[in-house]
Design a protein around this motif. Structure first.
Motif: not given
Length: 281
Positions: A114-130, A146-157
């Motif tokens: 994601t190019t977003n910097v807000d926590p929406l993606l990381s918060e949505a992913a957490a309940p799924f174990g990502y 990685s088999p853990a479905k990584p999340l990349f915040y390429i513009h920062g978090h």
């Protein structure tokens, strides 16, 4: 002139299914999925101007370059206020989540960018174990395996460890120049060369991002000339129909211009109607 095709959700699913279920496809998520919870780019720059004592942009529809330059002026004028304001704008807790994020987490993507910097993606992913986050400037292309479905915040978090922060975010001109002249450039080019991608809620209008696509396009052209039968990884962009409120009608000219720009980026547009009743199913 023929009207542009508008696909139903079922048709879009049929188009994407072979790519997404292959186990290698990456979801690239843009600002189109944060509008309910966090400010749009132009609104954020307007707030920055007020916080940093800078005159606002006069154009009601500023270009990406104008927004980058105005954010840079804010940072130069008052860097402390600039960072504090970005942290306040984008680092607040998630109070509303779009259903689209749940669908993204359930889909068999290899990982999420994601190019977003807000926590929406990381918060949505957490309940799924990502929970494996890679945030600018610490981006390692090999981590996508990685088999853990990584999340990349390429513009920062803006909310790492639950604390709002405007530090290490890419928002102003100098920050884009530094990132896309270094670690983000390497990450994006590696991703575009190696993996199928579905862009969701992305305009890809920033000059720096467009430049990386053009460079990868040149690399692909060279590969095709030296290796007959070479086929680049497929890329798709999910884009809504564009509605001209003033004219009260769909804006086909704007859509053609947008699709032409994506075609230059070797990306096929799948157009859907956000007003359709089918979206509610």
């Amino acid at each position: 002139m023929a009207q542009l095709e508008c696909l139903t959700p079922a048709q879009i699913a049929n188009e994407l299914l072979p790519v997404v279920t292959g186990g290698e496809c990456v979801a690239w998520i843009g600002s189109g999925l944060l509008k309910l919870a966090y400010p749009a780019w132009d609104a954020a720059v307007k707030t920055l101007c007020g916080a940093c004592g800078i005159q606002e942009l006069e154009d009601s529809l500023p270009t990406a370059d104008e927004l980058l330059d105005k954010a840079e002026a804010c940072k130069i004028a008052n860097e402390r206020a600039y960072e504090d304001t970005l942290g306040a704008l984008f680092g607040g807790p998630v109070v509303e989540q779009r259903q689209a994020y749940s669908w993204l987490m359930r889909a068999p993507f290899r990982g999420y960018v994601t190019t977003n910097v807000d926590p929406l993606l990381s918060e949505a992913a957490a309940p799924f174990g990502y929970r494996t986050l890679h945030c600018y400037p610490f981006l390692e292309p090999r981590a996508i395996e990685s088999p853990a479905k990584p999340l990349f915040y390429i513009h920062g978090h803006a909310r790492l460890n639950g604390v709002p922060s405007g530090h290490d975010l890419i928002f102003a001109r100098s920050e884009f120049d530094q990132a896309y002249g270094g670690v983000v450039q390497l990450f994006v080019q590696s991703l575009l060369l190696s993996y199928p991608i579905v862009f969701i809620g992305c305009s890809l209008s920033e000059t720096d991002i467009h430049t990386q696509f053009q460079r990868v396009h040149s690399m692909h052209s060279q590969m095709k000339s030296t290796r007959p039968g070479f086929t680049p990884q497929p890329r798709f962009a999910l884009l809504p129909t564009i509605f001209n409120e003033a004219a009260g009608a769909r804006d086909y000219e704007a859509e053609r211009s947008e699709e032409s720009r994506f075609a230059e980026l070797d990306t096929r547009v799948l157009r859907y109607n956000p007003r359709s009743e089918e979206r509610r199913v």
